[in-house]
Scaffold this active site. Structure first.
Site, PDB file in Angstrom:
ATOM      1  N   HIS A 162       0.746  -1.517   0.452  1.00 21.83           N
ATOM      2  CA  HIS A 162      -0.052  -0.091  -0.097  1.00 21.83           C
ATOM      3  C   HIS A 162       0.957   1.262   0.238  1.00 21.83           C
ATOM      4  O   HIS A 162       1.612   1.534   0.985  1.00 21.83           O
ATOM      5  CB  HIS A 162      -1.314  -0.385   0.975  1.00 21.83           C
ATOM      6  CG  HIS A 162      -1.812  -0.967   1.526  1.00 21.83           C
ATOM      7  ND1 HIS A 162      -3.353  -1.141   0.669  1.00 21.83           N
ATOM      8  CD2 HIS A 162      -1.652  -2.570   1.732  1.00 21.83           C
ATOM      9  CE1 HIS A 162      -3.744  -2.237   0.995  1.00 21.83           C
ATOM     10  NE2 HIS A 162      -2.609  -2.821   1.234  1.00 21.83           N
ATOM     11  N   ASN A 169      -6.550   1.201  -2.671  1.00 23.97           N
ATOM     12  CA  ASN A 169      -7.290   2.187  -2.634  1.00 23.97           C
ATOM     13  C   ASN A 169      -6.035   2.840  -1.368  1.00 23.97           C
ATOM     14  O   ASN A 169      -6.099   3.583  -0.601  1.00 23.97           O
ATOM     15  CB  ASN A 169      -7.303   0.787  -0.374  1.00 23.97           C
ATOM     16  CG  ASN A 169      -6.037   0.543   0.093  1.00 23.97           C
ATOM     17  OD1 ASN A 169      -5.204   0.112  -1.101  1.00 23.97           O
ATOM     18  ND2 ASN A 169      -6.273   0.121   1.733  1.00 23.97           N
ATOM     19  N   ASP A 217       2.519  -6.931   2.532  1.00 19.79           N
ATOM     20  CA  ASP A 217       1.287  -6.402   2.749  1.00 19.79           C
ATOM     21  C   ASP A 217       1.674  -4.795   3.598  1.00 19.79           C
ATOM     22  O   ASP A 217       1.240  -4.694   4.662  1.00 19.79           O
ATOM     23  CB  ASP A 217       0.092  -7.164   3.879  1.00 19.79           C
ATOM     24  CG  ASP A 217      -1.233  -6.500   3.344  1.00 19.79           C
ATOM     25  OD1 ASP A 217      -1.499  -5.534   2.981  1.00 19.79           O
ATOM     26  OD2 ASP A 217      -2.188  -6.796   4.592  1.00 19.79           O
TER      27      ASP A 217
HETATM   28 ZN   LIG Z   1      -5.674  -7.082   2.137  1.00 20.36          ZN
HETATM   29 ZN   LIG Z   2      -3.567  -5.432   1.456  1.00 14.26          ZN
END
Ligand SMILES: [Zn+2]
Ligand SMILES: [Zn+2]
Length: 432
Positions: A70, A102, A315
């Protein structure tokens, strides 16, 4: 770029060509041009101005690719920008990162995709490959502009952070994705009546008085995705798999021929809900999916060992200190991971004998390239010269204060790890 680079005396490990042994590697104009037991600077093919990196004692591998980060830009630049994330990636041994949609605005159309591609190029650090949203605004109601985003450069689609709960919509997303040869990446979390959860549901959530999310919430969603992938023939990629049953479901589906791949995050093979309990409500142990039980962790290690789990992805989820310095149930989910993944993989998987160095390279480079169809993950002659060089033995202490990320949210600060990245090469450019 006319610069050339000779990496000498290293152990080259490249599962894409079944290679593991002492090799010298020559890079010229951004490509791999020679790979041989000994390349001498006196040889005619090596230009005079070649820079030399002595890799004695180090492993020279295809550049590592993180399928799941991210980057927070556009919209949340106070947490991370494309440039700071790409810088942290290089420091952590990753030459490519694939960023989740996102942001704000969400990457659900070609103009946001083009913006990310352009910012990644302008930074000139790790390669940045955007992942497009499955649904408009990742709201789960209607499909995003998948074809246009593909033309603008996305490598997969995902509504990561939110699961796509509508079965019919997920089926259509899979059908579209197949038309565009894109993998569908899913964050598997059915709500199971556990809205507002803040950790794994089990003995420790009861002891801590925190609302838990059962492993079944993930299992249900993984099972649904596997059934739909079987129906549509789509390639489903399960993000950050965290439960023992998910591993088993993937293993069985693959035996039936379902096109499924999956990834695991270093914190899920390293930590459990007991570590969270012992941390005393440390919000750096809070993420989605949550740290699971010891039996889940054991099943994940078995899935890594037997090949059911294809890839390691971080992540990487940067958050400002203010978003973590609050009550546990109000704290943001997620931790940074780009600069600790290689050390944790070596320390927790390779040195204890769970996987070999070659399998580690496969999980961090070869498999990720194959899963997202990237023209990377190999040191074959003619390939783009993306290289990760690491020292499997280097002992170091994780120092978050020295991180290149804009955020510091990690439970691993101060950990002593054996094994570390040393340098990266992106399209022939050495970063040390
Ligand atoms: Zn996720
Ligand atoms: Zn994620």
């Amino acid at each position: 770029m006319t610069q050339s680079l000779l990496i000498r005396n290293g152990t080259v490990i490249d599962p894409s060509q079944g290679l593991e042994g002492p090799r010298d590697l020559l890079i010229r104009e951004g490509r791999i041009v020679a790979l041989a037991p000994t390349l001498d600077t006196a040889q005619a093919e090596i230009p005079e101005a070649t820079s030399i990196l002595d890799a004695t004692g180090w492993v020279v591998a295809p550049g590592f690719i993180d399928l799941h980060v991210h980057l927070r830009e556009p919209g949340f630049e106070y947490k991370e920008t494309i440039a700071t994330g790409a810088r942290a990636a290089l420091a952590g041994g990753f030459t490519s990162i694939c960023c989740m949609p996102n942001t704000q605005p969400v990457n659900d159309n070609s103009s946001v995709t083009a913006f990310i591609v352009e910012r990644g190029r302008a930074a000139g650090l790790a390669n940045v490959f955007p992942i497009g949203a499955i649904t408009a605004g990742s709201k789960g109601a209607q499909l995003a502009e998948i074809g246009e985003m593909k033309r603008a450069g996305i490598v997969a689609i995902s509504d990561d952070g939110r699961p796509v709960l509508d079965n019919g919509l997920m089926r259509r997303a899979m059908e579209y994705a197949t038309d565009f040869d894109l993998p569908v990446v899913d964050h598997c979390e059915d709500c199971c009546g556990a809205e507002g959860w803040s950790m794994h549901e089990g003995v420790y959530s009861a002891r801590m008085g925190l609302k838990g999310l059962p492993g079944a919430a993930e299992d249900l969603h993984v099972a649904r995705d596997l059934i739909l992938a079987e129906l549509t023939g789509a390639h489903i990629h399960i993000a950050h798999l965290s439960t023992g049953r998910s591993v088993e479901l993937v293993r069985q589906a693959r035996q039936r021929g379902v096109r499924v791949t999956c990834e695991v995050a270093p914190h899920h093979f390293t930590l459990t809900d007991r570590d969270l309990f012992e941390s005393g409500y440390d919000t750096h142990f809070k993420m989605a999916p949550p740290l699971r039980s010891e039996s889940d962790r054991a099943a994940i290690l078995e899935g890594i060992r037997d090949g059911t789990i294809d890839a390691i992805a971080t992540d990487h989820a940067p958050h400002h200190a203010n978003e973590k310095s609050v009550e546990f149930d109000r704290a943001a989910n997620g931790i940074v991971g780009l600069e600790t993944a290689v050390g944790l993989t070596l320390d927790r998987l390779v040195h204890p004998g769970i996987i070999s160095l070659s399998r580690m390279v496969e999980m961090l480079a070869t498999a990720p390239a194959r899963i997202f169809r990237l023209d990377r993950g190999t040191l074959q002659i003619g390939a783009i010269a993306d290289v990760t060089i690491f020292d499997p033995q280097r002992r170091h202490r994780v120092d978050l204060a020295a991180s290149h990320s804009r955020s510091r949210n990690s439970p691993f600060d101060g950990w002593e790890l054996r094994g570390a990245p040393v340098a990266t090469v992106v399209a022939g450019q050495l970063h040390q």
